[in-house]
Scaffold this motif. Structure first.
Motif, PDB file in Angstrom:
ATOM      1  N   MET A  56      29.718  56.623  39.001  1.00  0.00           N
ATOM      2  CA  MET A  56      30.921  56.353  38.621  1.00  0.00           C
ATOM      3  C   MET A  56      31.492  57.492  38.390  1.00  0.00           C
ATOM      4  SD  MET A  56      32.651  53.042  37.035  1.00  0.00           S
ATOM      5  CE  MET A  56      31.411  52.196  36.694  1.00  0.00           C
ATOM      6  N   ASP A 106      35.176  42.004  44.966  1.00  0.00           N
ATOM      7  CA  ASP A 106      35.489  42.171  43.061  1.00  0.00           C
ATOM      8  C   ASP A 106      34.481  41.234  42.092  1.00  0.00           C
ATOM      9  OD1 ASP A 106      37.308  40.263  43.693  1.00  0.00           O
ATOM     10  OD2 ASP A 106      39.001  41.622  42.643  1.00  0.00           O
ATOM     11  N   PHE A 253      27.215  44.266  35.717  1.00  0.00           N
ATOM     12  CA  PHE A 253      29.126  44.435  36.406  1.00  0.00           C
ATOM     13  C   PHE A 253      30.035  43.516  35.752  1.00  0.00           C
ATOM     14  CE2 PHE A 253      29.409  48.346  40.244  1.00  0.00           C
ATOM     15  CZ  PHE A 253      27.845  48.911  39.164  1.00  0.00           C
ATOM     16  N   THR A 256      32.432  44.976  35.181  1.00  0.00           N
ATOM     17  CA  THR A 256      33.292  46.293  36.670  1.00  0.00           C
ATOM     18  C   THR A 256      33.676  45.899  38.158  1.00  0.00           C
ATOM     19  OG1 THR A 256      31.527  47.719  35.259  1.00  0.00           O
ATOM     20  CG2 THR A 256      32.188  48.320  37.453  1.00  0.00           C
ATOM     21  N   ARG A 257      33.257  44.948  38.439  1.00  0.00           N
ATOM     22  CA  ARG A 257      33.361  44.281  39.191  1.00  0.00           C
ATOM     23  C   ARG A 257      33.180  44.717  40.537  1.00  0.00           C
ATOM     24  NH1 ARG A 257      33.428  39.922  37.554  1.00  0.00           N
ATOM     25  NH2 ARG A 257      33.900  39.237  38.941  1.00  0.00           N
ATOM     26  N   CYS A 258      32.313  43.843  40.948  1.00  0.00           N
ATOM     27  CA  CYS A 258      31.452  44.183  43.016  1.00  0.00           C
ATOM     28  C   CYS A 258      30.804  43.118  43.154  1.00  0.00           C
ATOM     29  CB  CYS A 258      30.658  45.278  42.830  1.00  0.00           C
ATOM     30  SG  CYS A 258      30.675  46.234  44.572  1.00  0.00           S
ATOM     31  N   VAL A 298      33.821  51.797  42.023  1.00  0.00           N
ATOM     32  CA  VAL A 298      33.072  50.969  41.615  1.00  0.00           C
ATOM     33  C   VAL A 298      32.407  50.363  42.491  1.00  0.00           C
ATOM     34  CG1 VAL A 298      33.143  48.907  42.177  1.00  0.00           C
ATOM     35  CG2 VAL A 298      34.188  49.967  40.128  1.00  0.00           C
ATOM     36  N   GLN A 299      33.079  51.252  44.137  1.00  0.00           N
ATOM     37  CA  GLN A 299      31.478  50.828  44.449  1.00  0.00           C
ATOM     38  C   GLN A 299      30.936  51.907  44.542  1.00  0.00           C
ATOM     39  OE1 GLN A 299      32.924  49.401  48.432  1.00  0.00           O
ATOM     40  NE2 GLN A 299      35.409  49.442  48.362  1.00  0.00           N
TER      41      GLN A 299
END
Ligand SMILES: *Cc1c(COP(=O)(O)O)cnc(C)c1O
Length: 410
Positions: A56, A106, A253, A256-258, A298-299
């Motif tokens: 990241m 997300d 995550f 962090t959101r994924c 994030v990806q």
């Protein structure tokens, strides 16, 4: 005059977590020195893995240099991540997916909440009871639920009770339903289905032209061999199932959101004339209209979990949580509780002793052991008489909580 969507008025206030907080605060005021242990959290507590953080950081540096800066990415997700998902999460299970069958997002909460948009408002939905509330509430908002009855059930929703009577496994509905939400390993019960059990659902869906919305957010916690990690391990599922996965619990995550959702092109649903349509096309249309993709750093971070070091690091964290789960499960069993889950999921679901209501047991545990969990009734009418503990606490708190529960008078 602006009028509201009155379906929202059918939702009771989000009473569960505010009521838990209220009771804890009251107890704290009365017992300022008490050391309360929270085993109710449905959120991870361990930090992101070093490999994830390094990647990241590098991606953020790329965003800060003109030569490597990236603006909008592909709405469906970057190919570098989608290809890793397919290679690592599905190929080893013998499942072939094409790049445009995976939609990076997300969160699985958003996806499981939004997916209902591509279905008719006349669709009859079925949910397990107890259930992750998102599936129900998103359909209430859309107008599929009917009113909330005095029994705590929406009139038009088909509830599939999961109780001790059926070993917490949902039974095939007697009436015809169109959309079936299944979550295995399950939150809140921690239970799983075998391949044979899951096949019954796939067969039902194929025979009734129904769609299964399969939430596999906890598949990485499966410890036992033979338990399906993906619904596509079941023959025919690629015709009738959409699968939701998330990096939230798998790799920490939540903040962090994924996540991602798999919509095979072979999954069909029908218009009012009975003509088939590919749900992949509809979901693509929905996402490209309302979603602009997950951020590049994030990806990149999500892709890093598929490296050998990334895998080792996230595995170690999952093992840590699952050791907590074992400590809780075995501790409760030794204390004489009837316990479910905690073997292939970070959730332990217990039958309250002496037929106490979920909330009465909440109070007993708080008052007599200073341990906080989640009353089962908060997850649906059939959760009454049950209670959820989670494995996301620290080791010392988990051990201390079991020590206290051992001394509880039940
Ligand atoms: C935690 C959880 C998710 C993951 O949600 P995200 O939005 O990806 O953080 C999905 N489904 C269930 C049942 C969960 O408990």
């Amino acid at each position: 005059m602006a009028q509201i969507n009155e379906n929202y008025l059918k939702l009771p206030g989000s009473y569960l977590f505010s009521e838990i907080a209220r009771r804890i605060n009251k107890y704290k005021t009365e017992h300022p020195d008490a050391e309360i242990i929270r085993l109710g959290i449905g959120d991870v507590t361990k930090p992101l893995a070093p490999t994830v953080i390094n990647s990241m950081h590098q991606a953020i540096d790329e965003m800060g240099a003109e030569a490597t800066f990236r603006g909008y990415g592909p709405e469906q997700g970057y190919a570098f991540l989608i290809n890793k998902i397919i290679e690592h999460d599905f190929k080893p299970l013998g499942i072939d997916l094409e790049e445009d069958e995976v939609f990076v997002s997300d969160g699985a909460k958003c996806d499981t909440g939004n997916i209902q948009e591509i279905f008719s408002l006349d669709s009859v939905i079925a949910v397990t009871d107890p259930v992750y509330p998102v599936y129900v509430d998103s359909n209430v908002m859309a107008g599929r639920s009917g009113d909330l009855g005095s029994d705590g059930r929406y009139q038009k929703i088909v509830y599939l009770p999961c109780t001790a009577a059926n070993n917490l496994k949902p039974e095939i509905p007697q009436t015809k339903v169109d959309l079936i939400y299944l979550c295995f390993p399950n939150n809140p019960t921690g239970m799983t289905l075998t391949k044979a059990e899951l096949k019954e659902w796939v067969d039902y869906a194929r025979n009734n032209k129904a769609i299964i919305l399969f939430d596999a957010a906890y598949e990485a916690f499966i410890q036992e061999p033979g338990i399906p990690h993906s619904i596509y391990e079941i023959e025919g599922a690629k015709e009738v199932a959409i699968e939701f996965r998330s990096f939230s619990k798998t790799a920490g995550f939540t903040g962090t959101r994924c996540a991602y959702t798999v919509v095979p092109k072979s999954v069909l649903a029908y218009d009012s004339n009975g003509n088939p349509h590919s749900l992949n096309k509809l979901w693509l249309r929905r996402q490209t209209t309302k979603f602009n993709g997950v951020s590049y750093p994030v990806q990149v971070a999500a892709a890093a979990i598929y490296s050998p070091e990334g895998q080792r690091e996230i595995r170690a964290v999952i093992d840590f949580y699952m050791t907590n789960a074992k400590i809780i499960r075995e501790g409760l069993q030794r204390a004489g509780f009837t316990v479910y889950g905690g073997v292939n999921a970070p959730y332990i679901w217990l039958k309250t002793p002496g037929n106490l209501s979920s909330w009465d047991f909440f109070d007993k545990l708080l008052n007599e052991a200073q341990v906080v969990g989640t009353p089962g009734a908060g997850f649906g009418p059939s959760g009454e008489g049950y209670f959820r503990l989670t494995a996301f606490g620290s080791r010392s708190n988990t051990e201390k909580a079991m020590e206290r529960i051992k001394n509880l008078q039940i």
